[in-house]
Design a protein around this motif. Structure first.
Motif, PDB file in Angstrom:
ATOM      1  N   ASN A   1      -4.827   0.148  15.405  1.00  0.00           N
ATOM      2  CA  ASN A   1      -5.919   0.326  14.450  1.00  0.00           C
ATOM      3  C   ASN A   1      -6.026  -0.921  13.584  1.00  0.00           C
ATOM      4  O   ASN A   1      -5.464  -0.986  12.482  1.00  0.00           O
ATOM      5  CB  ASN A   1      -5.692   1.572  13.583  1.00  0.00           C
ATOM      6  CG  ASN A   1      -6.164   2.835  14.263  1.00  0.00           C
ATOM      7  OD1 ASN A   1      -7.298   3.284  14.081  1.00  0.00           O
ATOM      8  ND2 ASN A   1      -5.290   3.404  15.093  1.00  0.00           N
ATOM      9  N   PRO A   2      -6.746  -1.929  14.068  1.00  0.00           N
ATOM     10  CA  PRO A   2      -6.796  -3.209  13.338  1.00  0.00           C
ATOM     11  C   PRO A   2      -7.402  -3.111  11.959  1.00  0.00           C
ATOM     12  O   PRO A   2      -7.128  -3.965  11.114  1.00  0.00           O
ATOM     13  CB  PRO A   2      -7.633  -4.099  14.261  1.00  0.00           C
ATOM     14  CG  PRO A   2      -8.378  -3.175  15.162  1.00  0.00           C
ATOM     15  CD  PRO A   2      -7.514  -1.967  15.332  1.00  0.00           C
ATOM     16  N   TRP A   3      -8.195  -2.083  11.692  1.00  0.00           N
ATOM     17  CA  TRP A   3      -8.817  -1.977  10.370  1.00  0.00           C
ATOM     18  C   TRP A   3      -7.769  -1.807   9.273  1.00  0.00           C
ATOM     19  O   TRP A   3      -8.008  -2.164   8.107  1.00  0.00           O
ATOM     20  CB  TRP A   3      -9.826  -0.831  10.342  1.00  0.00           C
ATOM     21  CG  TRP A   3      -9.244   0.547  10.477  1.00  0.00           C
ATOM     22  CD1 TRP A   3      -8.978   1.217  11.626  1.00  0.00           C
ATOM     23  CD2 TRP A   3      -8.851   1.422   9.401  1.00  0.00           C
ATOM     24  NE1 TRP A   3      -8.439   2.456  11.349  1.00  0.00           N
ATOM     25  CE2 TRP A   3      -8.359   2.608   9.988  1.00  0.00           C
ATOM     26  CE3 TRP A   3      -8.862   1.320   8.009  1.00  0.00           C
ATOM     27  CZ2 TRP A   3      -7.897   3.679   9.245  1.00  0.00           C
ATOM     28  CZ3 TRP A   3      -8.401   2.379   7.253  1.00  0.00           C
ATOM     29  CH2 TRP A   3      -7.927   3.543   7.867  1.00  0.00           C
ATOM     30  N   LEU A   4      -6.592  -1.262   9.622  1.00  0.00           N
ATOM     31  CA  LEU A   4      -5.530  -1.109   8.629  1.00  0.00           C
ATOM     32  C   LEU A   4      -5.074  -2.469   8.111  1.00  0.00           C
ATOM     33  O   LEU A   4      -4.848  -2.656   6.910  1.00  0.00           O
ATOM     34  CB  LEU A   4      -4.346  -0.374   9.252  1.00  0.00           C
ATOM     35  CG  LEU A   4      -4.593   1.077   9.694  1.00  0.00           C
ATOM     36  CD1 LEU A   4      -3.444   1.563  10.565  1.00  0.00           C
ATOM     37  CD2 LEU A   4      -4.770   1.983   8.480  1.00  0.00           C
ATOM     38  N   VAL A   5      -4.946  -3.418   9.031  1.00  0.00           N
ATOM     39  CA  VAL A   5      -4.545  -4.772   8.637  1.00  0.00           C
ATOM     40  C   VAL A   5      -5.631  -5.411   7.792  1.00  0.00           C
ATOM     41  O   VAL A   5      -5.343  -6.142   6.835  1.00  0.00           O
ATOM     42  CB  VAL A   5      -4.226  -5.631   9.878  1.00  0.00           C
ATOM     43  CG1 VAL A   5      -3.843  -7.045   9.468  1.00  0.00           C
ATOM     44  CG2 VAL A   5      -3.109  -4.998  10.684  1.00  0.00           C
ATOM     45  N   ASP A   6      -6.897  -5.134   8.137  1.00  0.00           N
ATOM     46  CA  ASP A   6      -8.001  -5.665   7.331  1.00  0.00           C
ATOM     47  C   ASP A   6      -7.903  -5.168   5.889  1.00  0.00           C
ATOM     48  O   ASP A   6      -8.141  -5.928   4.944  1.00  0.00           O
ATOM     49  CB  ASP A   6      -9.345  -5.254   7.939  1.00  0.00           C
ATOM     50  CG  ASP A   6      -9.613  -5.955   9.254  1.00  0.00           C
ATOM     51  OD1 ASP A   6      -8.998  -7.009   9.503  1.00  0.00           O
ATOM     52  OD2 ASP A   6     -10.435  -5.449  10.033  1.00  0.00           O
ATOM     53  N   TYR A   7      -7.551  -3.896   5.731  1.00  0.00           N
ATOM     54  CA  TYR A   7      -7.411  -3.354   4.380  1.00  0.00           C
ATOM     55  C   TYR A   7      -6.261  -4.033   3.645  1.00  0.00           C
ATOM     56  O   TYR A   7      -6.357  -4.326   2.447  1.00  0.00           O
ATOM     57  CB  TYR A   7      -7.198  -1.834   4.434  1.00  0.00           C
ATOM     58  CG  TYR A   7      -8.490  -1.052   4.370  1.00  0.00           C
ATOM     59  CD1 TYR A   7      -8.880  -0.400   3.208  1.00  0.00           C
ATOM     60  CD2 TYR A   7      -9.345  -0.993   5.464  1.00  0.00           C
ATOM     61  CE1 TYR A   7     -10.073   0.310   3.141  1.00  0.00           C
ATOM     62  CE2 TYR A   7     -10.534  -0.288   5.419  1.00  0.00           C
ATOM     63  CZ  TYR A   7     -10.891   0.362   4.252  1.00  0.00           C
ATOM     64  OH  TYR A   7     -12.078   1.048   4.178  1.00  0.00           O
ATOM     65  N   TYR A   8      -5.165  -4.255   4.350  1.00  0.00           N
ATOM     66  CA  TYR A   8      -4.041  -4.969   3.719  1.00  0.00           C
ATOM     67  C   TYR A   8      -4.479  -6.369   3.317  1.00  0.00           C
ATOM     68  O   TYR A   8      -4.176  -6.839   2.214  1.00  0.00           O
ATOM     69  CB  TYR A   8      -2.859  -5.028   4.691  1.00  0.00           C
ATOM     70  CG  TYR A   8      -1.634  -5.697   4.110  1.00  0.00           C
ATOM     71  CD1 TYR A   8      -0.712  -4.979   3.358  1.00  0.00           C
ATOM     72  CD2 TYR A   8      -1.390  -7.050   4.318  1.00  0.00           C
ATOM     73  CE1 TYR A   8       0.417  -5.587   2.815  1.00  0.00           C
ATOM     74  CE2 TYR A   8      -0.267  -7.669   3.780  1.00  0.00           C
ATOM     75  CZ  TYR A   8       0.628  -6.936   3.023  1.00  0.00           C
ATOM     76  OH  TYR A   8       1.729  -7.553   2.483  1.00  0.00           O
ATOM     77  N   LYS A   9      -5.200  -7.017   4.200  1.00  0.00           N
ATOM     78  CA  LYS A   9      -5.664  -8.377   3.938  1.00  0.00           C
ATOM     79  C   LYS A   9      -6.567  -8.430   2.710  1.00  0.00           C
ATOM     80  O   LYS A   9      -6.465  -9.338   1.880  1.00  0.00           O
ATOM     81  CB  LYS A   9      -6.408  -8.898   5.174  1.00  0.00           C
ATOM     82  CG  LYS A   9      -7.007 -10.285   5.028  1.00  0.00           C
ATOM     83  CD  LYS A   9      -7.716 -10.666   6.316  1.00  0.00           C
ATOM     84  CE  LYS A   9      -8.305 -12.059   6.240  1.00  0.00           C
ATOM     85  NZ  LYS A   9      -8.966 -12.448   7.514  1.00  0.00           N
ATOM     86  N   GLN A  10      -7.440  -7.455   2.592  1.00  0.00           N
ATOM     87  CA  GLN A  10      -8.431  -7.466   1.518  1.00  0.00           C
ATOM     88  C   GLN A  10      -7.857  -6.994   0.181  1.00  0.00           C
ATOM     89  O   GLN A  10      -8.394  -7.340  -0.873  1.00  0.00           O
ATOM     90  CB  GLN A  10      -9.614  -6.584   1.904  1.00  0.00           C
ATOM     91  CG  GLN A  10     -10.417  -7.118   3.094  1.00  0.00           C
ATOM     92  CD  GLN A  10     -11.291  -6.052   3.728  1.00  0.00           C
ATOM     93  OE1 GLN A  10     -11.472  -4.968   3.175  1.00  0.00           O
ATOM     94  NE2 GLN A  10     -11.826  -6.344   4.911  1.00  0.00           N
ATOM     95  N   ASN A  11      -6.757  -6.225   0.218  1.00  0.00           N
ATOM     96  CA  ASN A  11      -6.319  -5.571  -1.016  1.00  0.00           C
ATOM     97  C   ASN A  11      -4.926  -5.945  -1.503  1.00  0.00           C
ATOM     98  O   ASN A  11      -4.664  -5.848  -2.703  1.00  0.00           O
ATOM     99  CB  ASN A  11      -6.392  -4.046  -0.823  1.00  0.00           C
ATOM    100  CG  ASN A  11      -7.820  -3.566  -0.599  1.00  0.00           C
ATOM    101  OD1 ASN A  11      -8.609  -3.482  -1.530  1.00  0.00           O
ATOM    102  ND2 ASN A  11      -8.153  -3.262   0.647  1.00  0.00           N
TER     103      ASN A  11
END
Length: 1429
Positions: free
Chosen positions: A816-826
């Motif tokens: 689920n790559p979106w999880l990493v995106d959330y980490y990256k953004q937050n």
């Protein structure tokens, strides 16, 4: 020419035909011609025009330059222009003072011969920068529009745009490279100049490959990658934007470099910017492919101009390729020029083929045209370059007689022959193939080495430059010349200074005569009759000197003198020996190279380490109004938490005190809750259950979970975010780090959210579980049984393998790559890497977390985050609050608070299965920012960088061959050898540290770096540097290639390392390792300086190329040293609990070696630039030797220190009793069972106060008894049981109680082949059952998980623990026996009971007190009872 000159030409020339690009190409010296214009300009300071005929250069300087090849229209064209220019300039007022009108260069060009455009270079710079800037701005606007129209985030579109940009860079490189590869291949097989008489072949040979290379990467990307959120039309638009950005960057770079020819790129960009602006101002931009209509209309202009411009150069330069000499492959020039023309003419248009349903058909056609052209060029007469009269082969040769007179006047050599100076690449081959008798034709290269100017009458500067390619055909009959030149020595006079001799000569000869003058090594020319300035520039024009003399109407003899000065010291010449000496002199001193290595070491300590340990400023109670995480409040909670003491499952500290502490804190938070915004529910779950993990049944009874649900008012979402950590601990540990740090973080995050008017969408479950250290039982109890568990969709798991410092994200997803995106953004303080995730998932790390339980039994996705610094105190009594700085709590709190707020508002939680799947490549850069991209994009990126590396290295090899005047095959041959050497270097660089590690372990000296990590430099870093650079050092010392300069050879060595990394990157990508990104990004920062050096002259200017390389290498050095230092910091403490069977030094040495190679691989090879690089190797060896001595012979190398770097010594106070079938006791003995955690085992304890006399291995017991016949504690003790050590003691061990096993019944079932046993077991809170049926008996049913007996073979292991409920364990077993005889022994049952909450009897406490201060003992009483039923 100045601006005014261009203005007169623009206004007066009737038929304009000119371009700045032509001027700049001519001024580079690329063209094998010159004109009088340079003489007028240099010696007369004249300004003006240089006009020339340039069509049909095939007849230039041949007998076919006749009137019939010049049409009248050509004369009219020239006459019209010159007449008008003469009239205009003869009336020009500027002639009064030309200097007053000098105002810089101009940019000028004609458009299809129809009109002429010119403007100043300064205005050109403004235009170039302005258009490039406008292009970038409009592209950003376009990206914003694409995001808005597609309903995706700006960040997503930017990431796609960056990926597409990378792909277009690759496409640009391929568009240039493929034609060059074709050119190289044709030349390799002796088929150069095949287009010389058939220019149409250029289309198939070079244009089609360029189009394929330019468009193929984007087509492959679009074929492999689909994203339904962004339309395909927008994807094509992104590709065109990527091409435009590449052109814009290139245009800016060329402008900055001072090339006026950048106007070609600028005007090409203008006609992309205009339609882009029109499309953005209208709705066309967002209406499918509608935007392409405007684009195609405007692309007519750059297509017409650029194809006209580059066709001009192909027409002009192709005939010149027939007189470019044998040393240069002309096809490389024509292919590169054609490729550039193709890219600029059709770069935007060819990308539109992706609009077609089957663009592959276009590629097939282009490839077919290329294949047909190659066939025609290589296998038919069409590809033969020459035609009579129109396209001739130029053959220059002299009928030579040469005579060598010695010092005494005698003739030492006299012969005759023909000296050929072949004008093109094919040389004598066409003549030999035609059957012309050229037997005996040989190269004069050996003569050129032995004799001044090859010992032949070289005609002019062209013959002199190409003398190494001169061919000699001897003939027996002497050449007859009309007359022989005479040289008379008129006088020889010693001058007054006594060291100078003046020679006066007279030469009588024909009207074209050259003098070649070569002083011997011990003399120099101090004066002569010729230009003194020529004599004074020996650094630019070294001997032999060349005097070219010609006369016209006056044939008087040439009289001249030469003053020769005899020197005490030898005069350096340009001989190969002296060239090597000059190279040696250009090398830096060895001590500067040593300083060069030290600079990188200092950079590591000055930049990497401070950033690695950097923590944010902690917030205090005074900062509550900011709505952030308050570290001071969390630290206060942590003090209270740690003061409770150990929190082992089943203990009062865990089941009562800690639960009360948590409920008290939660009650305070509930009192502070903003009731208008949130609802809070607090639940104490008591869970019982079982599951299979680690080859045993984990059975738990009444373990406790503290569960908090925080819900926004009026929330309708049934998708929960789970935040988890644990409050239990290992024995002796106050658990401030593992996991008190995370527990108080959860409390503070809950407190901040519950008291802040910042609502969220999804309910948040905060789970503080009470049995993680006990085989992850409480998390299983929650996820499998709790009422809120089915609604949990995403988990943030918080754990620890250390105390203090930053927490690392080491597991994500899965898929689920979106999880990493959330980490990256937050995440405010990112710290993570894909490499950590892949290492953890290999099982190399001796730890596990609840994340796996949630993933396996709850199908949850999420993030696994853990403390990882200072793992030395992990699971010891030194895991205290004082080792955790408050700023560490702030770091964790900032990140967790931001992530919880983000995920609790994530729209993706509504349906986690609907989100894009796949793995992600992610990493932080020095903790400053975070990079992530999908695995599929990573694969493309990996292949692209590896491919670009190989292509650019190939181009570099060609450049090296060209600049060194050797064949490409010669350079490639050396390069293949260098690749082999670099493979050996890589193996040595990895092997030497591993050998050191092996030898240290062999002598019982492993873990010497455990308390002194600086020893790693001498033990592993220095051997790596030696092993990695030694093969190339030996090669560069021993090889004797005089033709390729040392700087070029060193460059080849670096290319070899890059090639190996490229191949390694491709191999690892094929294998599926996402960690390959480390190789790729390391390579990227070699490719960038290589490209810069190739695009400039730095590549060919000695060691100048190293400057750009060293600057750019700062980035991979900083990142790779940071990355591998992370793993050294994390893994080194873990080596203290890796067990006896594994040599941890092998792991640490290999990791250190890899980090050294990736960080310094390119840089350490530059030490070869130093004059005595052997001293550097000696220095590295000295550091290694000193370190080996310190590590092996001093206390510095002793691994352990009290409190900070302890030796882990877990052992049990054991009593074991063996009951036989008849109930009698066959064995009852006591002792201490040791499970040493590191490689040194018991050795460090010998010689201390602890008495280990009689300590023996358990190996023999493990062969005789079920599971060694001892009370093994958990799965780790079971796994390492054969390394267990037994120290017997005479006095029996006293346990607080004795487990009671009561057989309630033994019943034969109706089938008469199965018997049922029912038992009741009263035991402590940590007890294992070991069950071993005899050979003819099987377990057909039991109280435990039946699937366990299917998956695993006996002995069976049931691990049982309980929390708040100590009720006895009731269980049954049904055993099947084929003969139905149940009056014999059927199975063994072992009871392994652990009394973890007591220190044991007096003797045991006395024994524990005898251990040295550096030993962290973990021990308790245990009893083992073996029964046979």
């Amino acid at each position: 020419m100045g601006d005014k000159d261009k203005l007169y030409y623009k206004e007066s020339a009737k038929h304009p035909f000119g371009t700045t690009m032509g001027e700049e190409i001519f001024q580079t010296g690329l063209l094998p011609s010159d004109t009088d214009f340079g003489i007028f300009n240099t010696y007369g300071n004249l300004v003006g025009f240089d006009l020339a005929q340039c069509i049909n250069g095939f007849v230039y300087h041949t007998k076919y330059d006749e009137l019939d090849v010049i049409p009248q229209g050509a004369l009219q064209n020239t006459g019209d222009n010159i007449l008008n220019l003469v009239r205009a300039l003869s009336n020009a007022p500027e002639l009064y003072d030309t200097e007053a009108f000098t105002s810089g260069h101009a940019i000028f060009f004609d458009f299809l011969g129809l009109f002429f455009i010119s403007y100043s270079s300064s205005n050109g710079e403004y235009l170039n920068y302005g258009v490039a800037g406008a292009a970038i701005i409009l592209i950003f606007v376009s990206l914003w529009r694409i995001a808005a129209v597609s309903n995706v985030s700006q960040e997503d579109v930017r990431q796609w745009a960056i990926l597409v940009l990378v792909i277009q860079v690759i496409a640009f490189v391929l568009g240039l490279a493929l034609p060059i590869v074709v050119a190289y291949a044709l030349d390799l097989y002796g088929k150069s100049l095949s287009y010389y008489s058939s220019p149409l072949l250029v289309v198939g040979l070079f244009v089609c490959p360029s189009l394929v290379g330019l468009s193929l990467p984007s087509t492959i990307y679009y074929t492999l990658y689909r994203n339904s959120k962004v339309s395909f039309a927008h994807y094509i638009q992104l590709a065109l934007h990527g091409h435009a950005v590449v052109l814009a960057v290139l245009g800016v770079a060329l402008t900055y470099y001072g090339l006026r020819s950048a106007y070609v790129i600028t005007w090409t960009l203008i006609f992309y910017v205009i339609p882009l602006a029109i499309n953005l101002l209208t709705t066309l931009h967002d209406r499918g492919y509608a935007w392409t209509t405007i684009l195609k209309l405007f692309q007519i202009f750059p297509f017409l101009y650029n194809s006209y411009l580059f066709y001009t150069f192909v027409v002009v330069l192709t005939p010149m390729m027939g007189r470019y000499g044998m040393a240069t492959n002309p096809d490389l020039i024509v292919s590169a020029l054609t490729a550039l023309g193709t890219i600029l003419s059709m770069g935007f248009l060819i990308l539109l083929v992706n609009m077609f349903r089957r663009p592959s058909i276009v590629f097939v056609i282009l490839l077919a045209v290329s294949a047909l052209s190659i066939f025609a060029a290589t296998s038919t007469d069409i590809g033969f370059p020459y035609r009579p009269k129109t396209n001739v082969e130029r053959i220059n040769y002299l009928q030579v007689r040469r005579v060598f007179y010695e010092y005494d006047g005698t003739v030492s050599w006299e012969d005759s022959g023909y000296a050929f100076n072949f004008q093109d690449r094919r040389g004598p081959t066409p003549l030999e193939e035609s059957g012309m008798p050229l037997e005996g034709l040989v190269s004069l290269e050996s003569d050129c080495t032995e004799r001044m100017m090859c010992g032949v009458p070289l005609y002019d500067q062209h013959w002199v430059k190409s003398r190494l390619n001169t061919m000699w055909l001897p003939r027996e009959q002497p050449i007859e010349t009309p007359a022989m030149p005479t040289l008379k020595l008129l006088s020889k006079t010693v001058q007054a200074d006594g060291i100078t001799v003046r020679f006066v000569f007279e030469v009588t000869g024909p009207d074209h005569t050259s003098l070649f003058i070569q002083p011997f090594e011990d003399v120099t020319i101090s004066n002569w009759s010729f230009l003194q300035s020529y004599l004074q520039t020996t650094s630019t024009y070294p001997p032999p000197f060349h005097i070219y003399f010609s006369y016209g109407i006056d044939s008087s003899p040439l009289n001249f003198f030469i003053d020769i000065m005899i020197l005490d010291e030898r005069v350096e010449s340009a001989s190969p020996k002296n060239v090597k000496k000059q190279e040696k002199d250009s090398k830096i001193p060895w001590y500067m190279a040593s300083g060069f290595l030290l600079i990188w070491l200092l950079l590591f300590f000055a930049v990497v380490m401070p950033l690695f340990y950097r923590l944010p400023a902690d917030l205090t109670i005074e900062d509550i109004s900011k709505g952030g995480f308050i570290a001071e409040r969390a630290q206060a909670n942590l003090y209270d938490f740690a003061n409770i003491g150990t929190k082992v499952v089943g203990s009062d500290g865990n089941e009562n005190k800690t639960v009360k502490f948590l409920l008290k804190e939660l009650a305070l938070i509930e009192d502070q809750l903003l009731d208008d915004y949130f609802d809070i529910e607090i639940d104490v779950q008591i869970a019982s259950g079982s599951y299979i993990k680690w080859e045993l049944v984990n059975m738990y009874q009444a373990v406790q979970n503290i569960v908090v649900k925080l819900t926004p008012k009026n929330c309708t979402s049934e998708n929960y975010l789970l935040v988890n950590s644990h409050f239990d601990s290992q024995p002796t540990s106050p658990s401030a780090g593992d996991a008190g740090h995370m527990v108080v973080t959860i409390l503070e995050v809950l407190r901040v959210i519950a008291t802040t008017k910042q609502t969220f969408e999804h309910p948040i479950i905060f789970l503080i579980n009470g049995s993680e250290e006990n085989s992850l039982q409480a998390s299983h109890g929650f996820i499998s049984q709790h009422k809120w568990a089915p609604f949990c969709k995403v988990v943030i798991n918080l754990d620890a393998a250390g105390s203090g410092g930053r927490e690392i994200l080491f597991q994500t997803g899965p898929n689920n790559p979106w999880l990493v995106d959330y980490y990256k953004q937050n995440a405010k303080h990112p710290f993570s890497t894909t490499m950590a995730e892949e290492i953890f998932q290999t099982g190399l790390i001796p730890s596990d977390t609840d994340f796996g339980i949630f993933r396996t039994y709850g199908n949850l996705i999420g993030l696994d985050i853990g403390q990882c610094f200072n793992g030395y105190v992990y699971h010891t009594r030194y895991d205290r609050v004082d080792v955790i700085p408050r700023a560490s709590l702030q770091n964790t709190g900032d990140n967790v608070l931001a992530l919880v707020r983000a995920f609790s508002n994530a729209t993706e939680l509504h349906d986690t299965t609907a989100n894009p799947s796949g793995n992600t490549i992610f990493f932080d850069v020095l903790g400053l920012y975070f990079i992530s991209y999908s695995e599929s994009n990573g694969i493309i990126f990996n292949y692209a960088v590896a491919g670009t590396t190989i292509v650019l290295i190939f181009v570099s090899l060609l450049r090296t061959a060209s600049s060194s005047n050797v064949s490409a095959g010669h350079v490639v041959g050396w390069f293949i050898l260098i690749i082999v050497l670099q493979v050996i270097a890589l193996l040595l660089g990895l092997g030497l540290p591993v050998v050191v590690a092996y030898l240290f372990d062999m002598y019982g000296l492993s873990l010497t770096y455990y308390s002194t990590p600086a020893l790693l430099i001498g033990l592993y870093v220095c051997p790596t540097l030696i092993g990695f650079s030694l093969p190339s050092f030996v090669f560069l010392k021993l090889q004797r290639d005089e033709k390729i300069s040392f700087a070029k050879q060193l460059q080849l060595v670096l290319h070899g390392h890059a090639t190996i990394l490229a191949i390694l990157g491709i191999g690892l990508t094929l294998y599926g390792l996402r960690t390959t990104y480390v190789v790729t990004w390391t390579l990227l920062f070699y490719v960038i300086p290589l490209a810069i050096n190739l695009l400039t002259t730095l590549h060919d200017r000695g060691f100048a190329w190293t400057a750009v390389l060293k600057v750019v290498q700062v980035i991979p050095f900083l990142y790779n040293s940071y990355l591998f230092y992370t793993f050294i910091v994390v893994l080194t403490p873990m080596m203290g609990r890796f067990g006896l069977s594994t040599n941890p030094d092998l792991i640490v040495s290999a990791l250190t070696a890899l980090g050294t190679i990736f960080s310094l691989g390119f840089l350490v090879l530059l030490v070869h630039m130093s004059r005595r690089s052997s001293l550097i190797f000696l220095g590295l060896l000295a550091v290694t030797a000193l370190t080996v001595y310190i590590a092996s012979s001093t206390q510095i190398g002793f691994p352990y220190r009290p409190k900070t770097n302890v030796q882990r010594v877990p052992y049990l106070q054991v009593r074991r009793v063996f009951y036989e079938y008849d109930g009698t006791v066959s064995k009852d003995e006591s002792g201490y069972l040791f499970n040493f955690q590191d490689r040194r085992g018991a050795a460090p304890l010998k010689g201390t106060k602890v008495n280990l006399t009689g300590l023996v291995s358990m190996a023999s017991d493990c062969e005789k008894h079920m599971l060694c016949g001892v009370p093994l504690y958990d799965h780790r003790w079971v796994e390492s049981r054969e390394n267990g050590m037994w120290l017997p003691r005479e006095q029996p061990v006293e346990t607080p109680s004795v487990p009671v096993l009561e057989m309630l019944s033994k019943t034969v079932l109706p089938n008469n082949k199965t018997v049922r046993f029912e038992f009741n077991l009263t035991c402590p809170d940590h007890t294992s059952l070991f069950i071993q049926p005899y050979e003819d008996v099987t377990v057909s049913n039991w109280s435990f998980l039946l699937s366990y007996t299917v998956q695993y073979t006996p002995p069976y292991h049931i691990y049982f623990s309980y929390g708040i409920d100590n009720a006895p364990l009731n269980f049954f077993m049904e055993l099947t026996k084929s003969d139905g005889d149940f009056d014999v022994p059927l199975f063994q049952l072992g009871i392994s009971a652990q009394y973890m909450h007591t220190e044991g009897d007096d003797l045991s406490r006395k024994f524990a007190a005898s251990f040295p201060s550096y030993a962290a003992i973990v021990q308790w009483p245990a009893i083992y009872q073996r029964y046979i039923y």
